[in-house]
Write a protein that holds these residues in place. Structure first.
Motif, PDB file in Angstrom:
ATOM      1  N   TRP A  80       0.842  -1.203   0.000  1.00  0.00           N
ATOM      2  CA  TRP A  80       0.000   0.000   0.000  1.00  0.00           C
ATOM      3  C   TRP A  80       0.871   1.246   0.000  1.00  0.00           C
ATOM      4  O   TRP A  80       1.844   1.330   0.748  1.00  0.00           O
ATOM      5  CB  TRP A  80      -0.924   0.009   1.221  1.00  0.00           C
ATOM      6  N   GLU A  81       0.527   2.196  -0.831  1.00  0.00           N
ATOM      7  CA  GLU A  81       1.278   3.448  -0.953  1.00  0.00           C
ATOM      8  C   GLU A  81       0.303   4.616  -0.915  1.00  0.00           C
ATOM      9  O   GLU A  81      -0.731   4.593  -1.583  1.00  0.00           O
ATOM     10  CB  GLU A  81       2.056   3.463  -2.274  1.00  0.00           C
ATOM     11  N   ALA A  82       0.615   5.649  -0.130  1.00  0.00           N
ATOM     12  CA  ALA A  82      -0.302   6.769   0.075  1.00  0.00           C
ATOM     13  C   ALA A  82      -0.486   7.574  -1.212  1.00  0.00           C
ATOM     14  O   ALA A  82       0.407   7.665  -2.057  1.00  0.00           O
ATOM     15  CB  ALA A  82       0.213   7.676   1.185  1.00  0.00           C
ATOM     16  N   ARG A  83      -1.667   8.183  -1.342  1.00  0.00           N
ATOM     17  CA  ARG A  83      -1.955   9.121  -2.408  1.00  0.00           C
ATOM     18  C   ARG A  83      -2.521  10.397  -1.775  1.00  0.00           C
ATOM     19  O   ARG A  83      -3.238  10.329  -0.765  1.00  0.00           O
ATOM     20  CB  ARG A  83      -2.959   8.553  -3.412  1.00  0.00           C
ATOM     21  N   TYR A  84      -2.198  11.548  -2.369  1.00  0.00           N
ATOM     22  CA  TYR A  84      -2.500  12.831  -1.742  1.00  0.00           C
ATOM     23  C   TYR A  84      -3.247  13.753  -2.691  1.00  0.00           C
ATOM     24  O   TYR A  84      -3.101  13.683  -3.918  1.00  0.00           O
ATOM     25  CB  TYR A  84      -1.213  13.518  -1.291  1.00  0.00           C
ATOM     26  N   LEU A  85      -4.028  14.619  -2.089  1.00  0.00           N
ATOM     27  CA  LEU A  85      -4.597  15.764  -2.784  1.00  0.00           C
ATOM     28  C   LEU A  85      -3.756  16.968  -2.394  1.00  0.00           C
ATOM     29  O   LEU A  85      -3.610  17.267  -1.208  1.00  0.00           O
ATOM     30  CB  LEU A  85      -6.060  15.982  -2.370  1.00  0.00           C
ATOM     31  N   VAL A  86      -3.169  17.640  -3.372  1.00  0.00           N
ATOM     32  CA  VAL A  86      -2.274  18.763  -3.108  1.00  0.00           C
ATOM     33  C   VAL A  86      -2.975  20.039  -3.572  1.00  0.00           C
ATOM     34  O   VAL A  86      -3.299  20.186  -4.758  1.00  0.00           O
ATOM     35  CB  VAL A  86      -0.932  18.590  -3.842  1.00  0.00           C
ATOM     36  N   THR A  87      -3.223  20.950  -2.646  1.00  0.00           N
ATOM     37  CA  THR A  87      -3.980  22.172  -2.944  1.00  0.00           C
ATOM     38  C   THR A  87      -3.408  23.331  -2.132  1.00  0.00           C
ATOM     39  O   THR A  87      -2.589  23.133  -1.237  1.00  0.00           O
ATOM     40  CB  THR A  87      -5.466  22.020  -2.563  1.00  0.00           C
TER      41      THR A  87
END
Length: 871
Positions: free
Chosen positions: A837-844
């Motif tokens: 499992w590898e994290a995913r991000y919302l970048v804002t």
């Protein structure tokens, strides 16, 4: 298989809540409020200064500045250095509060650079916070701890200034009451109430560990010892800073304890005003407080010197320190040193802005040395003197504009600043033999040359869009210069013919023309910025762009880059054409899907170009499903990361159906084969032959689930898209019962994943398990390294009790949000393949932007708000 995207119902409710007319009006007016407040405060400050300095002339202020004793200057320098040393205690306390361990040299460097920049530029929490975030992150401190340290820093400064100011007011109540025209008893009563409030806060820290504000904000209180220690640090800092100014004032103006009260009040009003460095507000309060006790020209001269010693000198020293790191840096340098070097553009932008202001003020003030004027008359032609003043003032305004390009590391801004600094430095001689001015510009030139490598972005200055706040700041500088002009020449009678008087001693006429040239240049540039037609409209890519994108996708490792071939997203290519960003637009959100695609060395420039493009259209830039290893690039661009969930992938070299851990999967494959299931890969050239079979399966799946096609981050059954890639097909006794489109860049053969996955309503149970297992074995045989299973939203959130609210919200949704989205079911399906499992991000951007972006992303995926609410 369930479609993988943000919970549609949640995003719909968020969008509905944010769409109220009152909030829309608020967010439409918000960008204008700060500039308007700044203009109003500026007007009030100018009016107050005009009244205080009514009987003061420019020559006497200059003379008072030059008359300060060397001993007093030395003492002011000593207490300035002491104040900045004490300020490091704020950082040490805040890191202790946040539970972070950082080496003392790193704390000293970070604190000095942060306060040197924050004190001069203003908005210390933002500018200083950016420095701390970068430096402490490089030292290995977690971002959440840095955020807590920054918040503690801001709160401790405010509390300390309030407490110490109250003590000062209590000490000098009679003098303060006379200045404010208030009763002495009322001043003392208010001071005592504030001191009791601070004491109550310290007592509260002794028996409570957390404070709940408004029923929802949880603030962890410091230990009482830490709170008392911070108050002592604040007292020492304000005492040293006040002493740095007090020694510059005329003797016996006011005793030091009383002056500290005035100083704290001036500092508080300067911070509240949001004027950079409290410029003008601070001076007005000190002049009003000390008025009548000493000549106003001597107080004004002391304030000018104090600005140079306490604000400008530390900024220059900090810039030199970072540039020196740049000069001797190497790839083996510590991470903290490398992070410090990357702060250089921001400090150079501040120095450039100050140099521009210096040139403008120099252009509207007379030459102070009569001998220099006589020498100019003997050695320089008059037209050269006049041209030097005009060009110098215009160069000063230009520096204010190009400084923004330095912040963004534009090479064009670097070249422009270098040319302007050299030109203005050379013209300082015919302008009035301004040795100090020439030295400052020469110093800036050296700093620029040494830090050349930091300005690597090859972009045009003319593509920049200046924010309203930036244009208002330039207008305020011009207004301040106009005030300085009339202050310096208040004894000169204005007549129309002054505009056309050209003589060596016609200083007033020359200054008026210089200011007019600077104002006209600023007006022209500002109008061009305000009324120019925005470029780069959102359009779907044509066939030629899709072919270019396909060539890039084939030669890179990320499988989800194949989503660019859907044709529903715009493409922003790099200058070389070897990299691109795929993005969509919904409302004011410009949302890039995943990270840039292509050559990694071109990604930082692409990210900046995308942010600037969104900003040029008044939008907010965001990146959806960013990977952890790319986060530093986004943080460098001033964005923030919010975890969306985790992406699963299976390592193919180690994958097999053997062993007890894969027993269920192995039995499922065997059962499928007994039920007549067969697996085949339809290569791209052969897909047209099975297209109608695929369409029948897809239509049956949509009808069963009462769903509609998605877009943006998910594939849709579009003929052109389906025909661009291979397809995995499962048949039962020769009839198609399930399929999946494949995203598999074939050059590097690193990652493969599936996009569109659909099955017939009468397909046997476990058909998708059969399909996935066969796919993994097939691509393992072809030498691929990993098989992507897609994202599980809201999973993997931090469970610590001090976790950010976003993580707590994510955990609640994952545990109890099944009515909105199959969070746990999707995670369980993927866990059976034993993935990594590898994290995913919302970048804002920060603030409320993440909520808007989430709602807009859901609308993009669902094909509009209707698609968000419906399936």
């Amino acid at each position: 298989m369930t479609n993988e995207h943000l919970p549609d119902q949640i995003a719909a409710k968020t969008a509905e809540a944010l769409a109220s007319p009152a909030r829309s009006r608020w967010y439409a007016l918000k960008p204008w409020l700060v500039p308007i407040i700044a203009i109003v405060l500026g007007a009030l400050v100018f009016d107050a200064l005009h009244a205080v300095l009514a009987e003061v002339d420019y020559a006497s202020v200059v003379a008072a500045t030059m008359a300060v004793a060397p001993t007093d200057l030395a003492l002011s320098l000593f207490f300035t250095a002491l104040s900045y040393l004490i300020l490091t205690g704020y950082d040490a306390s805040s890191l202790h509060y946040a539970g972070a361990v950082v080496k003392k040299p790193t704390i000293l460097l970070t604190s000095f650079v942060a306060y040197a920049l924050g004190n001069t530029v203003g908005l210390g929490v933002l500018t200083g916070g950016t420095v701390r975030m970068r430096m402490y992150a490089a030292a290995g401190v977690e971002p959440s701890k840095i955020a807590r340290a920054i918040a503690f820093n801001a709160g401790a400064f405010g509390l300390g200034m309030t407490a110490f100011g109250a003590v000062g007011l209590l000490w000098g109540a009679s003098e303060t009451a006379a200045m404010l025209e208030m009763p002495v008893a009322l001043i003392r009563g208010l001071a005592i109430l504030v001191i009791l409030g601070v004491a109550g806060f310290v007592w509260l820290c002794s028996w409570r560990r957390e404070l709940v504000i408004a029923g929802r904000w949880h603030v962890r209180l410091p230990l009482p010892g830490l709170a008392v220690r911070q108050l002592l640090i604040s007292a020492a800092d304000l005492s040293a800073a006040a002493a740095a100014l007090w020694f510059l004032l005329p003797a016996n103006v006011v005793d030091l304890p009383t002056f500290v009260a005035f100083y704290a009040l001036a500092m508080a009003l300067g911070v509240i005003s949001h004027v950079p460095g409290g410029l003008g507000v601070f001076e007005a309060v000190i002049l009003l407080a000390c008025g009548g006790r000493a000549p106003a020209d001597e107080i004004a001269g002391a304030l000018i010197l104090y600005r140079g010693i306490y604000f400008l000198l530390p900024l220059l020293v900090a810039t030199v320190m970072l540039v020196s790191f740049e000069a001797r840096r190497s790839s083996a340098a510590p991470r903290v040193a490398r992070a410090a070097v990357r702060l250089t553009p921001g400090l150079l932008a501040a120095v450039t802005s100050l140099s521009g202001i210096m040139l403008m003020v120099s252009g509207v003030t007379p030459t102070g040395d009569d001998a220099a004027s006589e020498l100019l008359a003997l050695q320089m032609p008059l037209f050269l003197v006049e041209a030097a003043h005009l060009i110098g003032s215009v160069a000063g305004v230009a520096m204010l504009f190009v400084a923004r390009g330095l912040v963004h590391r534009l090479d064009a801004a670097w070249w422009s600043t270098l040319v302007l600094a050299i030109l203005a430095g050379v013209l300082a001689v015919p302008k009035g033999i301004a040795v100090t001015e020439a030295g400052m510009l020469g110093f800036l030139t050296i700093l620029l040359i040494v830090s050349r490598k930091q300005f690597y972005r090859r972009s045009s200055l003319f593509t920049q869009t200046f924010e309203k706040g930036w244009l208002v700041a330039v207008a305020c500088v011009l207004a301040a210069c106009a005030w300085v002009l009339f202050f310096a020449y208040r004894d000169v009678d204005y007549v129309d013919r002054m505009w056309w008087q050209f003589a060596f001693d016609a200083n007033a006429s020359r200054s008026m023309r210089a200011l007019m040239a600077a104002a006209m240049f600023s007006l022209a540039l500002g109008l061009w910025q305000l009324f120019r037609q925005p470029s780069g409209t959102i359009t779907e890519p044509d066939e030629e762009q899709l072919q270019r994108a396909a060539a890039v996708v084939r030669a890179q490792p990320a499988a989800d880059a194949c989503l660019a071939l859907m044709g529903d997203k715009s493409l922003l290519f790099s200058a070389s054409g070897k990299s691109f960003i795929m993005y969509g637009k919904q409302g004011r959100s410009w949302i890039a899907l995943s990270d840039p695609v292509g050559e990694a060395r071109e990604w930082p420039e692409l990210i900046w170009r995308f942010i600037e493009m969104a900003d040029a259209h008044g939008g907010r830039a965001a990146f959806y499903k960013a990977r952890p290893q790319t986060l530093p690039m986004y943080l460098d661009a001033g964005l923030r990361a919010y975890k969306l969930g985790e992406d699963a992938y299976v390592s193919l070299p180690e994958f097999s159906l053997q062993g007890p851990r894969r027993a269920n999967l192995r039995h499922g494959v065997s059962r499928g084969e007994r039920e007549g299931l067969s697996f085949e890969i339809i290569e791209q050239p052969d897909v047209p032959g099975v297209l109608e079979e695929l369409r029948a399966v897809s239509n049956a799946w949509l009808a069963k689930h009462e769903a509609r096609e998605k877009s943006f981050s998910l594939g849709a059954f579009d003929d052109e898209y389906i025909l661009r890639q291979p397809v995995a097909l499962v048949r039962q006794h020769g009839r198609a019962v399930a399929f999946a489109t494949l995203m598999s860049p074939e050059v590097l053969r690193v990652e493969v994943t599936v996009d569109l996955m659909r099955q017939a309503s009468d397909a046997p149970a476990g058909t998708m398990d059969f399909l996935f297992a066969k796919l993994m074995l097939h691509f393992k045989g072809l030498g691929y390294q990993r098989f992507g299973l897609g994202m599980s939203p809201m999973s993997g959130m931090t469970s610590h009790q001090l976790a950010p609210r976003w993580h707590r919200f994510g955990r609640l949704m994952f545990q109890y949000g099944e009515r909105f989205y199959n969070f746990r079911g999707l995670r369980s399906f993927k866990d059976k393949f034993d993935p990594v499992w590898e994290a995913r991000y919302l970048v804002t951007p920060g603030g409320l932007a993440p909520l808007f972006v989430m709602a807009d992303t859901a609308a993009l995926i669902g094909g509009g708000l209707k698609g968000v609410i419906a399936k």
